[in-house]
Write a protein that holds these residues in place. Sequence first.
Motif, PDB file in Angstrom:
ATOM      1  N   GLN A 141       4.310 -35.033  -2.202  1.00  0.00           N
ATOM      2  CA  GLN A 141       4.538 -34.246  -1.326  1.00  0.00           C
ATOM      3  C   GLN A 141       5.513 -33.266  -2.310  1.00  0.00           C
ATOM      4  N   ASN A 142       5.573 -31.919  -1.975  1.00  0.00           N
ATOM      5  CA  ASN A 142       6.380 -30.902  -2.773  1.00  0.00           C
ATOM      6  C   ASN A 142       7.026 -29.891  -1.880  1.00  0.00           C
ATOM      7  N   LEU A 143       8.397 -29.727  -1.876  1.00  0.00           N
ATOM      8  CA  LEU A 143       9.146 -28.795  -1.271  1.00  0.00           C
ATOM      9  C   LEU A 143       9.922 -27.976  -2.292  1.00  0.00           C
ATOM     10  N   SER A 144       9.829 -26.432  -1.929  1.00  0.00           N
ATOM     11  CA  SER A 144      10.757 -25.596  -2.374  1.00  0.00           C
ATOM     12  C   SER A 144      11.023 -24.547  -1.651  1.00  0.00           C
ATOM     13  N   THR A 145      12.353 -24.069  -1.936  1.00  0.00           N
ATOM     14  CA  THR A 145      13.002 -22.903  -0.737  1.00  0.00           C
ATOM     15  C   THR A 145      13.533 -21.684  -1.658  1.00  0.00           C
ATOM     16  N   ASP A 146      13.366 -20.675  -1.082  1.00  0.00           N
ATOM     17  CA  ASP A 146      14.025 -19.314  -1.878  1.00  0.00           C
ATOM     18  C   ASP A 146      15.349 -18.997  -1.071  1.00  0.00           C
ATOM     19  N   LEU A 147      16.215 -19.985  -0.527  1.00  0.00           N
ATOM     20  CA  LEU A 147      17.261 -19.744   0.089  1.00  0.00           C
ATOM     21  C   LEU A 147      18.418 -18.791  -0.578  1.00  0.00           C
ATOM     22  N   SER A 148      18.615 -17.735   0.361  1.00  0.00           N
ATOM     23  CA  SER A 148      19.576 -16.599  -0.429  1.00  0.00           C
ATOM     24  C   SER A 148      20.505 -16.508   0.774  1.00  0.00           C
ATOM     25  N   TYR A 149      21.730 -15.646   0.242  1.00  0.00           N
ATOM     26  CA  TYR A 149      22.666 -15.206   1.007  1.00  0.00           C
ATOM     27  C   TYR A 149      23.278 -13.811   0.536  1.00  0.00           C
ATOM     28  N   ILE A 150      23.989 -13.292   1.608  1.00  0.00           N
ATOM     29  CA  ILE A 150      24.687 -12.313   1.109  1.00  0.00           C
ATOM     30  C   ILE A 150      26.265 -12.629   1.279  1.00  0.00           C
ATOM     31  N   THR A 151      26.923 -12.935  -0.265  1.00  0.00           N
ATOM     32  CA  THR A 151      28.343 -13.560  -0.170  1.00  0.00           C
ATOM     33  C   THR A 151      29.201 -12.775  -0.466  1.00  0.00           C
ATOM     34  N   VAL A 152      30.565 -12.802   0.334  1.00  0.00           N
ATOM     35  CA  VAL A 152      31.634 -12.260   0.302  1.00  0.00           C
ATOM     36  C   VAL A 152      32.554 -13.145  -0.506  1.00  0.00           C
ATOM     37  N   GLU A 153      33.308 -12.981  -1.589  1.00  0.00           N
ATOM     38  CA  GLU A 153      34.138 -13.665  -2.347  1.00  0.00           C
ATOM     39  C   GLU A 153      35.614 -13.044  -2.798  1.00  0.00           C
ATOM     40  N   PRO A 154      36.532 -13.259  -2.067  1.00  0.00           N
ATOM     41  CA  PRO A 154      37.812 -12.573  -2.449  1.00  0.00           C
ATOM     42  C   PRO A 154      38.484 -13.766  -3.232  1.00  0.00           C
ATOM     43  N   SER A 155      39.287 -13.413  -4.013  1.00  0.00           N
ATOM     44  CA  SER A 155      40.009 -14.341  -4.916  1.00  0.00           C
ATOM     45  C   SER A 155      41.389 -13.986  -5.406  1.00  0.00           C
ATOM     46  N   LEU A 156      42.316 -15.039  -5.658  1.00  0.00           N
ATOM     47  CA  LEU A 156      43.549 -14.807  -6.267  1.00  0.00           C
ATOM     48  C   LEU A 156      43.399 -14.815  -7.840  1.00  0.00           C
ATOM     49  N   ARG A 157      43.589 -14.072  -8.712  1.00  0.00           N
ATOM     50  CA  ARG A 157      43.417 -14.038 -10.026  1.00  0.00           C
ATOM     51  C   ARG A 157      44.805 -14.507 -10.450  1.00  0.00           C
ATOM     52  N   PHE A 158      44.893 -15.651 -11.617  1.00  0.00           N
ATOM     53  CA  PHE A 158      45.991 -16.029 -12.325  1.00  0.00           C
ATOM     54  C   PHE A 158      45.850 -16.085 -13.753  1.00  0.00           C
ATOM     55  N   THR A 192     -11.118 -40.553  -3.700  1.00  0.00           N
ATOM     56  CA  THR A 192     -11.794 -39.289  -4.126  1.00  0.00           C
ATOM     57  C   THR A 192     -12.366 -38.747  -2.948  1.00  0.00           C
ATOM     58  N   ASP A 193     -12.935 -37.409  -3.202  1.00  0.00           N
ATOM     59  CA  ASP A 193     -13.328 -36.463  -2.271  1.00  0.00           C
ATOM     60  C   ASP A 193     -12.547 -36.269  -0.996  1.00  0.00           C
ATOM     61  N   GLN A 194     -11.151 -36.149  -1.327  1.00  0.00           N
ATOM     62  CA  GLN A 194     -10.005 -35.623  -0.210  1.00  0.00           C
ATOM     63  C   GLN A 194     -10.128 -34.363  -0.441  1.00  0.00           C
ATOM     64  N   VAL A 195      -9.695 -33.623   0.661  1.00  0.00           N
ATOM     65  CA  VAL A 195      -9.352 -32.070   0.573  1.00  0.00           C
ATOM     66  C   VAL A 195      -8.086 -31.909   0.596  1.00  0.00           C
ATOM     67  N   LYS A 196      -7.643 -31.026  -0.105  1.00  0.00           N
ATOM     68  CA  LYS A 196      -5.971 -31.137  -0.306  1.00  0.00           C
ATOM     69  C   LYS A 196      -5.523 -30.076   0.916  1.00  0.00           C
ATOM     70  N   PRO A 197      -4.547 -30.402   1.756  1.00  0.00           N
ATOM     71  CA  PRO A 197      -4.399 -29.554   2.815  1.00  0.00           C
ATOM     72  C   PRO A 197      -3.586 -27.958   2.294  1.00  0.00           C
ATOM     73  N   ALA A 198      -3.620 -27.343   3.059  1.00  0.00           N
ATOM     74  CA  ALA A 198      -3.235 -25.687   2.693  1.00  0.00           C
ATOM     75  C   ALA A 198      -1.798 -25.865   2.486  1.00  0.00           C
ATOM     76  N   GLU A 199      -1.131 -25.010   1.576  1.00  0.00           N
ATOM     77  CA  GLU A 199       0.125 -24.856   1.714  1.00  0.00           C
ATOM     78  C   GLU A 199       0.705 -24.441   2.709  1.00  0.00           C
ATOM     79  N   VAL A 200       1.993 -24.516   3.081  1.00  0.00           N
ATOM     80  CA  VAL A 200       2.804 -24.163   4.150  1.00  0.00           C
ATOM     81  C   VAL A 200       3.843 -23.176   3.799  1.00  0.00           C
TER      82      VAL A 200
END
Length: 685
Positions: A141-158, A192-200
């Motif tokens: 079994q294989n699983l991949s994801t295109d997980l994405s965000y809009i990120t807001v990153e305030p920081s203290l600079r030193f 042998t002779d098994q049908v591969k399930p379709a990708e979801v």
Amino acid sequence: MKTKNNFKIGSRIARSYSSSLRNILFSAIAITGIQSALKAQPPAKSSEPKVEALPVYTKPNWWFGVAAGANFNFYQGTTQQLNSSLTVPTAFGHGSGMGLYLAPLVEYHKPDSRFGLMFQAGYDNRAGKFDQVLSPCNCPQNLSTDLSYITVEPSLRFAPFRSNLYLFAGPRFAFNYSKQFEYQAGTNPLITDQVKPAEVKADFSSVNQMLLSMQVGAGYDILLSSENRKTQTVLSPFVSFQPYFGQSPRSVETWTVTTLRAGAAIKFGRGHLVEKPAEVQAMVVAPVVKFTVYSPANIPVERRVRETFPIRNYVFFDLGSTEIPNRYVLLTKDQVKDFKEDRLEVFTPKKLSGRSSRQMTVYYNVLNILGDRMQRNPNADVRLTGASMQGKPDGIAMAESVKHYLVSVFGISPTRIKVEGRIKPRLAAEQKGATLELDLLRQGDRRVSIWSESPALMLEYQTGPETPLKPVEIVGVQPAPVDSYIKIKVKGAKKAFTRWSLEVRDEKGIIQNFGPYTEEDASIPGRFILGDRPSGDFKFTMVGQDGVTTRKDTTVHMVLWTPDKDEEGMRFTVIYEFNDSKAIEAYEKYLTDVVAPKIPKGASVIIHGYTDTIGDEDHNQELSLARANDVRKILEKSLANVARTDVKFESYGFGEDQNLSQFENNFPEERFYNRSVVIDVIPHK
């Protein structure tokens, strides 16, 4: 139970990436140090005064730009129910992947300040692929994801070093943008002779729409534009670490994401024009100075000298030992009968350290000189005071070592020698509040002081616990006497320059550099310039510094010559206390009552001051000249009191210059003797 294991695994991952981040930070700091050292080097010297024509702008306070980088994503925990319509047979666990990070940015920090603010908001991809797992039917079994965000990153600079290296840290607010996944179920490779399930292709359910986590990192600003441009550009490579805390993509199951980000930011800012003072914008006029070099027609390299060498009334001990150090000359009973104060070259130290072996041979025989004088003066008693930071008992033990030597080797009665202990000597080198080079100062304070009321033992007409022993007279050859030095005078230099230096070029174009100097007069031994050559022509260039560079040249012909063998001078030495430019009372009386009356009519008196290497080099240069001038004033006043004006005086300060100092600086006794003023009395020819 899975949650607990996941926490442990995640902790190890966090520690691993934290270690990588520390290594990157340490490398950046090292690069900063190298670059700072290179920037600290002085700029090339200009041959002509110049006026800066281009405008100069300040560094901007505000910076705007864009940051781009790669997110290296690492998955931990488990996920199995992908959404309400799909639960896979076996849960997925570990995984990894790489995604794009792209964000506009704003920064605010004042130039050369430590603290500032940073703000970035943009696209943050946390894509990855889970490790392949097997279902109960032994199907991959294989699983991949295109997980994405809009990120807001305030920081203290030193910026810890007020340099281009900076650290940053702050919260991360992430708003889900994409939650798509791709799931592929495979077939049993043994059937042998098994049908591969379709990708979801679908979306995860129960996805957290907003995440609150943290991020920490480091960057380095590389200036791409000149300070002569109003709009300035900076390239800033950076790395950041975002641990799995608060980064669970879903509200169900235990899946977490840890990210290491590496990238660079391009930033733009606008500086403000630096207004130049009117005097800078006006034409720079070269200062008026008169540069002259005097080279004696005949430069003597040897002269017989009758030297009165002082003997400091101290015996220095090594830390942790109460035994007399073996660099001092220690005799056996059988050798005592052959010891003569005027033939010390027979009894030389085992570990003679110091460029002037003759004088150090005198000093390292200090206990033998004392024992011999006490034998010849049976009424002379002494007091030995040991000073030790380890406590009075330790100081007494040091003093007892000296007493034992005098009693067992020279046969001095123990009743003639009294001992005592102190924490610090009466005239200590380490003063209250001192913080620098304490080890060297404390080496000088660990000693036994010799005190006597007998004039046969101590400096003429003097008494007291800090009075030096009676000096020893040495007759020998003086190499490179001070009157053979090249004399350089830059009249007006103190007003015109903060400092000046000297370049000496020979016929082959080889350049020697001397200085820097702050006074108007300087001197250099002729042998330093000529070496082994009997004569030569040299171009002397004075280089003055005061915002601009001023150069003046003159040509000098130098000749090396040996004087008549019957020429003989006198030399006296006065020793000063640490960081002091005022002669101790005992030496002031010695200069007035002993040295001044011995100066013949029409003589030249050349006075040169020195210091040890403890402390700032510029301060030591000034201190050595102050000491030389102190001796000069005492002698001039003594001669004036008897209506003598026939003596010519010269005084110089050589500071801690290792080429010119009388001794090295390895042991406290050498440093004590380098805190001195040497007086050369040269009879009128």
